[in-house]
Design a protein around this motif. Structure first.
Motif, short mmCIF file in Angstrom:
data_model
loop_
_atom_site.label_atom_id
_atom_site.label_comp_id
_atom_site.label_asym_id
_atom_site.label_seq_id
_atom_site.Cartn_x
_atom_site.Cartn_y
_atom_site.Cartn_z
N SER A 126 3.75 21.55 -127.11
CA SER A 126 2.37 21.43 -126.65
C SER A 126 2.30 21.49 -125.12
O SER A 126 1.43 22.16 -124.55
N LEU A 127 3.23 20.78 -124.46
CA LEU A 127 3.27 20.79 -123.00
C LEU A 127 3.57 22.18 -122.47
O LEU A 127 2.91 22.67 -121.53
N ILE A 128 4.53 22.85 -123.08
CA ILE A 128 4.91 24.20 -122.65
C ILE A 128 3.75 25.17 -122.87
O ILE A 128 3.48 26.05 -122.04
N SER A 129 3.02 25.02 -123.98
CA SER A 129 1.87 25.90 -124.26
C SER A 129 0.81 25.77 -123.17
O SER A 129 0.23 26.77 -122.73
N PHE A 130 0.56 24.53 -122.74
CA PHE A 130 -0.41 24.32 -121.66
C PHE A 130 0.05 25.00 -120.37
O PHE A 130 -0.73 25.66 -119.67
N LEU A 131 1.34 24.86 -120.06
CA LEU A 131 1.87 25.46 -118.82
C LEU A 131 1.83 26.98 -118.88
O LEU A 131 1.61 27.64 -117.85
N THR A 132 2.02 27.57 -120.07
CA THR A 132 1.96 29.03 -120.17
C THR A 132 0.54 29.55 -119.94
O THR A 132 0.37 30.66 -119.41
N ILE A 133 -0.47 28.76 -120.32
CA ILE A 133 -1.86 29.15 -120.04
C ILE A 133 -2.11 29.14 -118.53
O ILE A 133 -2.74 30.05 -117.98
N VAL A 134 -1.61 28.10 -117.86
CA VAL A 134 -1.74 28.02 -116.40
C VAL A 134 -1.04 29.22 -115.76
O VAL A 134 -1.56 29.84 -114.82
N TYR A 135 0.14 29.55 -116.25
CA TYR A 135 0.91 30.69 -115.71
C TYR A 135 0.16 32.01 -115.95
O TYR A 135 0.20 32.91 -115.12
N TYR A 136 -0.51 32.12 -117.10
CA TYR A 136 -1.29 33.32 -117.42
C TYR A 136 -2.37 33.54 -116.37
O TYR A 136 -2.56 34.66 -115.87
N ILE A 137 -3.08 32.47 -116.01
CA ILE A 137 -4.12 32.56 -114.98
C ILE A 137 -3.50 32.94 -113.64
O ILE A 137 -4.03 33.78 -112.90
#
Length: 270
Positions: free
Chosen positions: A205-216
């Motif tokens: 879950s934490l990694i998924s959130f960070l990947t969204i931030v990285y996408y932006i």
């Protein structure tokens, strides 16, 4: 002397083919030079793989825009990079199914802290763990399918917001590089945290959130828009992506809802 890769005629003293760029191999194949080649291509800091990996964090626009503009030798090819990321996911799934077979069932029990109802049922936990395991087994296919969908969503979102410098195919390249980087980091972190006994679901879950931030972050650097404009573009993209996903997955969702209702009725009947 001819190049063994493209058969171009070369001078004896040449070390590289001027036509295809391949290195001229003169030594007989041995274990020593095989390991030397592996070291050269994988473990040296200055090789293309590590350069691509590091710059996709530091300056993603340097890699992605260069590839789109025609640079093909400086960084690793986008398809090769995506293939490497899928290989790592395959390794993660193998380790999960071979050495951490019970981890999904054990880790999902943390949901009991938030729900004292259905999730206390061991059958429910087993079902959820089984579903998660089946999904992980098809992650490679899922990633391959989602790339063109996300590419269409980002292309459509930026087209609607008047950021039209990249066509659909170029958006595929952007999404491939992003997906490859996110998959590599996700797989490596999941493998590490599985080995140290961390909760799989919390870490995921934490990694998924960070990947969204990285996408932006990726699109801000590549497109060159301001933060708020990038955020607006991404919100439009997520909306388009959600609509497409719902349309494509609607039969599965409907079937899942029916199965969930049937399972709930059985629990009540028991």
């Amino acid at each position: 002397m001819n190049c063994k890769n493209c058969n171009t005629n070369l001078a004896v003293e040449q070390n590289y083919c001027f036509e295809c760029g391949a290195k001229i191999i003169r030594n007989r194949l041995t274990l020593s030079n095989i390991f030397s080649e592996v070291k050269e291509h994988l473990f040296q800091y200055d090789n293309k793989l590590f350069q691509t990996f590091i710059l996709l964090f530091k300056k993603p626009e340097a890699v992605i825009n260069s590839y789109i503009d025609g640079t093909r030798k400086k960084y690793i090819n986008v398809i090769q990079y995506f293939a490497i990321s899928l290989t790592l996911i395959g390794i993660q799934v193998f380790l999960l199914n071979t050495f951490f077979e019970d981890v999904l069932f054990k880790d999902i029990s943390f949901l009991n802290k938030f729900d004292n109802g259905v999730t206390n049922s061991s059958d429910f936990l087993k079902d959820q763990a089984t579903i998660q395991q089946k999904v992980s087994n098809y992650q490679n296919i899922i990633y391959i399918i989602t790339v063109p969908i996300s590419a269409f969503a980002t292309w459509a979102a930026h087209y609607l917001t008047n950021y039209r410098q990249f066509n659909f195919t170029e958006h595929i390249v952007i999404n491939l590089y992003y997906s490859s980087q996110a998959i590599i980091v996700t797989a490596l972190l999941n493998i590490i945290f599985l080995c140290v006994g961390a909760n799989y679901y919390v870490i995921s879950s934490l990694i998924s959130f960070l990947t969204i931030v990285y996408y932006i972050y990726i699109f801000k650097r590549v497109i060159g828009a301001g933060f708020w404009q990038t955020l607006a573009n991404m919100l439009v993209m997520f909306f388009i992506y959600a609509i497409i996903s719902l349309i494509l997955l609607s039969p599965i969702i409907i079937n899942g809802i029916k199965e969930g209702i049937d399972a709930a009725n059985k629990v009540k009947g028991a």
